[in-house]
Design a protein around this motif. Structure first.
Motif, PDB file in Angstrom:
ATOM      1  N   UNK A 196      67.668 -11.137  -6.822  1.00  0.00           N
ATOM      2  CA  UNK A 196      67.997 -10.535  -5.999  1.00  0.00           C
ATOM      3  C   UNK A 196      69.398 -10.214  -6.456  1.00  0.00           C
ATOM      4  N   UNK A 197      69.864  -9.139  -6.802  1.00  0.00           N
ATOM      5  CA  UNK A 197      71.882  -8.833  -6.310  1.00  0.00           C
ATOM      6  C   UNK A 197      72.125  -9.603  -4.682  1.00  0.00           C
ATOM      7  N   UNK A 198      71.745  -9.648  -3.696  1.00  0.00           N
ATOM      8  CA  UNK A 198      71.808 -10.396  -2.371  1.00  0.00           C
ATOM      9  C   UNK A 198      71.401 -11.602  -2.578  1.00  0.00           C
ATOM     10  N   UNK A 199      71.011 -12.187  -2.761  1.00  0.00           N
ATOM     11  CA  UNK A 199      69.945 -13.544  -3.291  1.00  0.00           C
ATOM     12  C   UNK A 199      71.158 -14.888  -4.352  1.00  0.00           C
ATOM     13  N   UNK A 200      71.662 -13.597  -5.530  1.00  0.00           N
ATOM     14  CA  UNK A 200      72.609 -14.044  -6.010  1.00  0.00           C
ATOM     15  C   UNK A 200      74.066 -14.663  -5.219  1.00  0.00           C
ATOM     16  N   UNK A 201      74.537 -13.578  -4.117  1.00  0.00           N
ATOM     17  CA  UNK A 201      75.716 -13.410  -3.320  1.00  0.00           C
ATOM     18  C   UNK A 201      75.575 -13.790  -2.261  1.00  0.00           C
ATOM     19  N   UNK A 202      74.720 -14.409  -1.352  1.00  0.00           N
ATOM     20  CA  UNK A 202      74.315 -15.302  -0.833  1.00  0.00           C
ATOM     21  C   UNK A 202      74.843 -16.790  -0.632  1.00  0.00           C
ATOM     22  N   UNK A 203      74.258 -17.079  -2.215  1.00  0.00           N
ATOM     23  CA  UNK A 203      74.856 -18.320  -2.844  1.00  0.00           C
ATOM     24  C   UNK A 203      75.805 -18.432  -2.879  1.00  0.00           C
ATOM     25  N   UNK A 204      76.681 -17.134  -3.279  1.00  0.00           N
ATOM     26  CA  UNK A 204      78.295 -17.348  -3.678  1.00  0.00           C
ATOM     27  C   UNK A 204      78.910 -17.197  -2.073  1.00  0.00           C
ATOM     28  N   UNK A 205      77.995 -17.096  -1.305  1.00  0.00           N
ATOM     29  CA  UNK A 205      79.188 -17.126  -0.040  1.00  0.00           C
ATOM     30  C   UNK A 205      79.231 -15.471   0.849  1.00  0.00           C
ATOM     31  N   UNK A 206      78.962 -14.206   0.204  1.00  0.00           N
ATOM     32  CA  UNK A 206      78.709 -12.947   0.730  1.00  0.00           C
ATOM     33  C   UNK A 206      77.500 -13.260   2.172  1.00  0.00           C
ATOM     34  N   UNK A 207      78.027 -12.096   3.274  1.00  0.00           N
ATOM     35  CA  UNK A 207      77.467 -11.949   4.089  1.00  0.00           C
ATOM     36  C   UNK A 207      76.368 -10.765   3.634  1.00  0.00           C
ATOM     37  N   UNK A 208      75.727 -10.489   3.918  1.00  0.00           N
ATOM     38  CA  UNK A 208      74.560  -9.499   3.267  1.00  0.00           C
ATOM     39  C   UNK A 208      74.123  -8.550   4.041  1.00  0.00           C
ATOM     40  N   UNK A 209      74.184  -6.775   4.166  1.00  0.00           N
ATOM     41  CA  UNK A 209      73.487  -6.227   4.759  1.00  0.00           C
ATOM     42  C   UNK A 209      73.054  -4.513   3.863  1.00  0.00           C
ATOM     43  N   UNK A 210      71.573  -4.733   4.808  1.00  0.00           N
ATOM     44  CA  UNK A 210      70.949  -2.833   3.765  1.00  0.00           C
ATOM     45  C   UNK A 210      71.017  -2.360   5.143  1.00  0.00           C
ATOM     46  N   UNK A 211      71.737  -0.682   5.175  1.00  0.00           N
ATOM     47  CA  UNK A 211      71.189   0.464   6.153  1.00  0.00           C
ATOM     48  C   UNK A 211      70.160   1.524   5.502  1.00  0.00           C
ATOM     49  N   UNK A 212      69.159   1.898   5.563  1.00  0.00           N
ATOM     50  CA  UNK A 212      68.719   3.081   5.490  1.00  0.00           C
ATOM     51  C   UNK A 212      67.779   2.431   4.407  1.00  0.00           C
ATOM     52  N   UNK A 213      66.942   3.912   3.646  1.00  0.00           N
ATOM     53  CA  UNK A 213      66.042   3.828   2.606  1.00  0.00           C
ATOM     54  C   UNK A 213      65.529   2.631   1.707  1.00  0.00           C
ATOM     55  N   UNK A 214      64.167   1.858   1.739  1.00  0.00           N
ATOM     56  CA  UNK A 214      63.578   0.251   1.438  1.00  0.00           C
ATOM     57  C   UNK A 214      63.299   1.006   0.260  1.00  0.00           C
ATOM     58  N   UNK A 215      61.872   2.098  -0.008  1.00  0.00           N
ATOM     59  CA  UNK A 215      61.259   2.098  -1.310  1.00  0.00           C
ATOM     60  C   UNK A 215      60.330   1.132  -1.603  1.00  0.00           C
ATOM     61  N   UNK A 216      60.655  -0.439  -1.048  1.00  0.00           N
ATOM     62  CA  UNK A 216      60.205  -1.664  -2.645  1.00  0.00           C
ATOM     63  C   UNK A 216      59.480  -2.181  -1.349  1.00  0.00           C
ATOM     64  N   UNK A 217      58.559  -1.981  -1.008  1.00  0.00           N
ATOM     65  CA  UNK A 217      57.508  -2.669  -0.105  1.00  0.00           C
ATOM     66  C   UNK A 217      56.137  -1.940   0.816  1.00  0.00           C
ATOM     67  N   UNK A 218      55.915  -1.983  -0.722  1.00  0.00           N
ATOM     68  CA  UNK A 218      54.362  -0.796  -0.373  1.00  0.00           C
ATOM     69  C   UNK A 218      52.850  -1.571   0.085  1.00  0.00           C
ATOM     70  N   UNK A 219      53.499  -1.273   1.797  1.00  0.00           N
ATOM     71  CA  UNK A 219      52.467  -1.845   2.814  1.00  0.00           C
ATOM     72  C   UNK A 219      52.409  -1.133   3.900  1.00  0.00           C
ATOM     73  N   UNK A 220      53.060   0.071   3.372  1.00  0.00           N
ATOM     74  CA  UNK A 220      52.963   1.122   4.688  1.00  0.00           C
ATOM     75  C   UNK A 220      54.560   1.724   4.847  1.00  0.00           C
ATOM     76  N   UNK A 221      54.129   3.360   4.945  1.00  0.00           N
ATOM     77  CA  UNK A 221      55.820   4.074   4.925  1.00  0.00           C
ATOM     78  C   UNK A 221      56.611   3.487   6.196  1.00  0.00           C
ATOM     79  N   UNK A 222      56.496   3.183   7.375  1.00  0.00           N
ATOM     80  CA  UNK A 222      56.634   2.978   8.455  1.00  0.00           C
ATOM     81  C   UNK A 222      56.213   1.466   8.993  1.00  0.00           C
ATOM     82  N   UNK A 223      55.714   0.700   7.988  1.00  0.00           N
ATOM     83  CA  UNK A 223      55.334  -0.954   8.510  1.00  0.00           C
ATOM     84  C   UNK A 223      56.666  -1.340   8.625  1.00  0.00           C
TER      85      UNK A 223
END
Length: 464
Positions: A100-127
């Motif tokens: 993923x883009x975040x995994x690549x950037x972490x290897x390059x010294x970036x701090x990474x953050x995500x806020x809000x809607x995800x919709x990539x984990x099909x284990x329940x919409x509130x899980x």
């Protein structure tokens, strides 16, 4: 002593100059390209995005490769076509081992953050989504999916369920600003993705101050909205535009925060959306289709240090798959060789010619709001700077001349005058599919291949 002070100043200066750019990627859910002031819409109030378009590169032909939530988000993070990551419908799970883009950037010294809607984990919409399924994002205030925009929930880094106070897009923006302010004090570059739920329906839930702006507005409808749906559509658009104007206000807050943190020149700022919203154009609702209102999205990128401070417009046919390699390329980070899109940095800079003939749009398995019972169909299509062309499993389906017919009122499939154009567009489409190893089989072939358990409507059932 003076010499040592000079060396220290020089070292700090070089460090700042050599620091890779920050990335702030802001995307709304279901904001169509036509619903912006700078795009010529006379009704919607978006002064801050209008200003952003004057400061960055505004792509007038940004196309959602698969215009629906989960497939777009998976392409954004993985850079892979939906048939390569299995993410071609909602409520399925992106492989935790995926790059993923975040995994690549972490290897390059970036701090990474995500806020809000995800919709990539099909284990329940509130899980709860555990760390190993967060695709490399460290700072985490996320809910899988909700369209309850007031006092909605999210999971934090403490693995506890919290609530956003009030209108969630506003609260999420405040949190993003706090993150930007904190990260700007550190030595590492950062990448923040802010994913808003609006202006996706329900339309009438924006803060009252924004709804009031449209209460007495005389909303103009697109000519492809059936007359019998006029009043309903105007009511929807008033609410939709209220969401848009609220989000536009938060764009200014983000821009102001970046300027106050003194990181504007060295920050890549993107505003876009995952897909559009038909809102009764062609008598239809929501997304998944290739119509302009569904497939075309806003896309503005601002990066003063590289792109300059004078805004410009580009008609390059930008596809979703181009976003990840371009962000990596613009920021001077390594680009995996197996990505399906293209780094278009040099095209933006004028160092390479615009060679793109068409942008791909695909519906691999129709589902949910566009199930087959509701007219849904598998299709593959392309959008060029003049035409929209699509095939379904039965053959040629749609052909529009978007210059002569900008509201796509006349389907030209089968007309004698456009037979040669249809043939040329079909060749272009087949070339696109060949490069992506897409054999265009029925959707159930792919749901079986990826072991997606669908119901009688062709949809993956989900729990809230």
């Amino acid at each position: 002593m003076r010499y040592l002070i000079f060396l220290l100043i020089l070292t700090v200066s070089c460090t700042k100059e050599d620091k890779k750019p920050n990335i702030v990627f802001v995307f709304a859910d279901q904001w169509r390209a036509q619903s912006l002031g700078y795009a010529g819409n006379p009704d919607v109030l978006t002064p801050n995005l209008d200003q952003l378009a004057k400061e960055g590169v505004n792509f007038t032909n940004a196309i959602s490769t698969s215009p629906v939530c989960t497939p777009y988000r998976a392409m954004l993070l993985s850079g892979l076509y939906p048939l390569k990551n299995g993410m071609f419908m909602n409520d399925v799970t992106l492989n935790p081992e995926s790059n993923s883009i975040a995994k690549i950037l972490k290897k390059e010294g970036y701090n990474t953050g995500y806020i809000g809607k995800w919709h990539l984990d099909g284990n329940g919409r509130s899980a709860h989504i555990p760390e190993e399924r967060r695709q490399g994002f460290d700072y985490w205030k996320v809910l899988e999916c909700s369209h309850r925009y007031n006092n909605s929930n999210y999971w934090g880094n403490d693995d506890q369920l919290h609530s956003w106070e009030g209108y969630d897009a506003e609260a999420q923006t405040k949190d993003a600003i706090a993150y930007i302010e904190e990260q700007s004090k550190g030595e590492n570059p950062f990448c923040l993705m802010l994913s808003w739920g609006p202006p996706h329906a329900p339309y009438q839930t924006a803060p009252q101050e924004f709804q009031d702006l449209y209460a007495d507005a005389d909303i103009q409808l697109r000519p492809n909205v059936p007359v019998e749906m006029s009043e309903k559509t105007k009511a929807h658009l008033k609410g939709y535009y209220a969401h848009c104007t609220a989000l536009d206000t938060y764009i200014k807050q983000l821009q102001d925060a970046i300027k106050l943190a003194n990181i504007e020149d060295n920050t890549i700022f993107v505003f876009t959306s995952d897909h559009g919203d038909l809102i009764n154009s062609h008598g239809e609702t929501k997304k998944q289709r290739i119509y302009e209102e569904s497939a075309k999205v806003p896309f503005i990128v601002k990066y003063p240090e590289l792109l300059g401070k004078e805004g410009k417009s580009s008609d390059f046919l930008l596809n979703t798959l181009d976003i990840m390699p371009t962000l990596l390329g613009m920021s001077g980070n390594p680009i995996p060789a197996d990505l399906d899109g293209e780094n278009i940095t040099d095209i933006m800079l004028g160092k390479k010619p615009d060679h793109r003939e068409a942008a791909l749009v695909a519906c691999i398995q129709p589902f949910g709001q566009w199930s087959k019972k509701r007219g849904g169909r598998e299709f593959r299509g392309i959008i060029t700077k003049q035409y929209t062309f699509a095939k379904d499993l039965a053959g040629d389906w749609l052909l529009y001349d978007n210059i002569k017919d900008p509201f796509q009122l006349n389907n030209l499939v089968g007309t004698e005058a456009y037979k040669s154009i249809s043939s040329e567009l079909e060749i272009l489409l087949m070339k696109k599919l060949e490069t992506l190893d897409d054999e265009f089989f029925p959707g159930t072939y792919y749901t079986s291949k990826w072991n997606h358990h669908i119901d009688e409507t062709g949809t993956v059932p989900y729990v809230n």
